[in-house]
Design a protein around this motif. Structure first.
Motif, short mmCIF file in Angstrom:
data_model
loop_
_atom_site.label_atom_id
_atom_site.label_comp_id
_atom_site.label_asym_id
_atom_site.label_seq_id
_atom_site.Cartn_x
_atom_site.Cartn_y
_atom_site.Cartn_z
N PRO A 57 -19.30 24.69 -31.98
CA PRO A 57 -18.65 25.66 -32.86
C PRO A 57 -19.63 26.71 -33.35
O PRO A 57 -20.82 26.44 -33.56
CB PRO A 57 -18.16 24.80 -34.04
N ALA A 60 -17.46 30.54 -37.48
CA ALA A 60 -16.45 30.36 -38.53
C ALA A 60 -17.08 30.62 -39.90
O ALA A 60 -18.15 30.12 -40.20
CB ALA A 60 -15.88 28.95 -38.47
N GLY A 264 -2.91 20.89 -33.70
CA GLY A 264 -3.49 22.22 -33.55
C GLY A 264 -4.32 22.63 -34.76
O GLY A 264 -5.47 23.08 -34.61
N LEU A 265 -3.76 22.47 -35.96
CA LEU A 265 -4.50 22.84 -37.17
C LEU A 265 -5.66 21.88 -37.42
O LEU A 265 -6.70 22.28 -37.98
CB LEU A 265 -3.56 22.86 -38.37
N GLU A 268 -8.49 23.13 -35.38
CA GLU A 268 -9.07 24.32 -36.01
C GLU A 268 -9.92 23.95 -37.22
O GLU A 268 -11.00 24.50 -37.44
CB GLU A 268 -7.95 25.27 -36.44
N GLU A 271 -13.17 22.34 -36.01
CA GLU A 271 -14.03 23.35 -35.40
C GLU A 271 -14.70 24.21 -36.46
O GLU A 271 -15.90 24.48 -36.41
CB GLU A 271 -13.20 24.22 -34.46
N ALA A 272 -13.91 24.63 -37.46
CA ALA A 272 -14.47 25.47 -38.52
C ALA A 272 -15.48 24.71 -39.36
O ALA A 272 -16.59 25.20 -39.64
CB ALA A 272 -13.34 26.02 -39.40
#
Length: 333
Positions: A57, A60, A264-265, A268, A271-272
């Protein structure tokens, strides 16, 4: 000076790495898992079509409103209660919990800090210790069992419940909350924006072929997400390297994300978080648990320990309370 890793086998033999744990004995080592442990799990990887892949990652931005939540506890005195039925054990101890808020460019601040003190007896016994000068007082508590470890767990539960209340409250107010520990202590994890940050690895969470690849992560890299339970996703992240003397699992943490936000969230969020969490890693010259103990959490722990008071004075206060209690019982007799 670079300290080489130790090679304990002879030439031509398979190489064995000896590592020095970054935790001191008061906290326990970060890696405690056994590959053949009966409680080992083989959680299903839900990213990358079920294959183990390293993610790197980057980019972000740190959330503007970020909260770190943690707690501390300590047993300050062992206790006994003797009567006609014999002697039972207990303990006197304290706990603390709170949050560190990171709000944009403003200075970090403590929030919702709470400290408590309890006298917990086993075997259904309950004793009120008289308060002592200097602000020393204890909430009387009792457990049904006779094992002293259960009393210790009751003290830990008081800390964990307070942590959960703080984390849930901040999350509901819009703070992205990182709780130092697993999310199973949180009661409303399904949709709240809370991230669990687990520093100790008690058991393998992946199948052997994936589990053995986790230590290959470099700083800032994470594994793919895996399904821990119906309500949690997890992934491994290396937040930093403590030094060339460390074992291969040093610097690796497990992130937990509520499954209720959807896969999905959850991807995210992981990853962030993996992108900005390493910036909060503690430094070895400041914290024996570096880099896995986050710097804001280390500061919160020091603050809570200060509020809990000097353990030597705590022990003295318990002794004074016991003397007063016994003296009163003798006068009544």
């Amino acid at each position: 000076m670079r300290v080489p890793r130790a090679e304990v086998n002879g030439p031509g033999a398979s190489r064995t790495i000896v590592g020095v744990e970054p935790f001191d004995t008061g906290f326990g080592g970060g890696f405690q898992a056994r590959a053949d442990a009966p409680e080992a799990l083989a959680c299903e990887l839900v990213e990358d079509d079920g294959a183990f892949r390293v993610h790197s990652p980057a980019g972000a931005q740190r959330p503007r409103r970020l909260a770190f939540v943690d707690g501390t506890m300590r047993v300050e005195a062992g206790l006994t209660l003797t009567g006609e039925q014999g002697t039972v054990a207990g303990l006197a101890g304290s706990w603390g919990a709170g949050a560190v808020l990171v709000d944009g460019e403003q200075p970090l601040s403590f929030d919702q800090v709470a400290v408590g003190r309890s006298a917990i007896f086993t075997a259904g016994q309950r004793v009120e210790l008289p308060p002592q000068s200097g602000g020393w007082s204890w909430e009387a508590d009792s457990i049904t069992g006779t094992e002293l470890e259960a009393a210790r767990e009751r003290l830990r539960r008081r800390m964990r419940d307070t942590e959960a209340d703080i984390a849930e409250g901040l999350s509901e107010k819009g703070w992205l909350t990182v709780i130092d520990g697993p999310l199973h202590n949180i009661r409303r994890t399904r949709t709240l924006p809370i991230i669990g940050y687990v520093k100790t690895h008690h058991r393998p969470m992946l199948a052997p072929e994936a589990w053995t690849q986790v230590p290959r992560l470099s700083s800032g890299e994470r594994s793919g997400l895996f399904a821990m339970r119906d309500d949690l996703y997890g992934c491994y992240l290396r937040v930093g390297r403590p030094g060339p003397w460390a074992g291969p699992w040093a610097g690796i943490v497990r992130l937990e994300v509520p499954a209720g936000v959807g896969l999905g969230l959850a991807v995210e969020a992981a990853e962030a978080a993996a992108s900005w969490l390493p910036a909060f890693a503690s430094a070895p010259h400041r914290d024996v648990r570096a880099p896995v103990n986050m710097a804001p959490v280390a500061g919160l722990e020091r603050h809570l320990h200060h509020l809990q008071g000097d353990p030597r004075l705590a022990l003295r206060a318990v002794r004074a309370a016991v003397l007063e209690l016994n003296r009163g019982a003798g006068e009544e007799a």
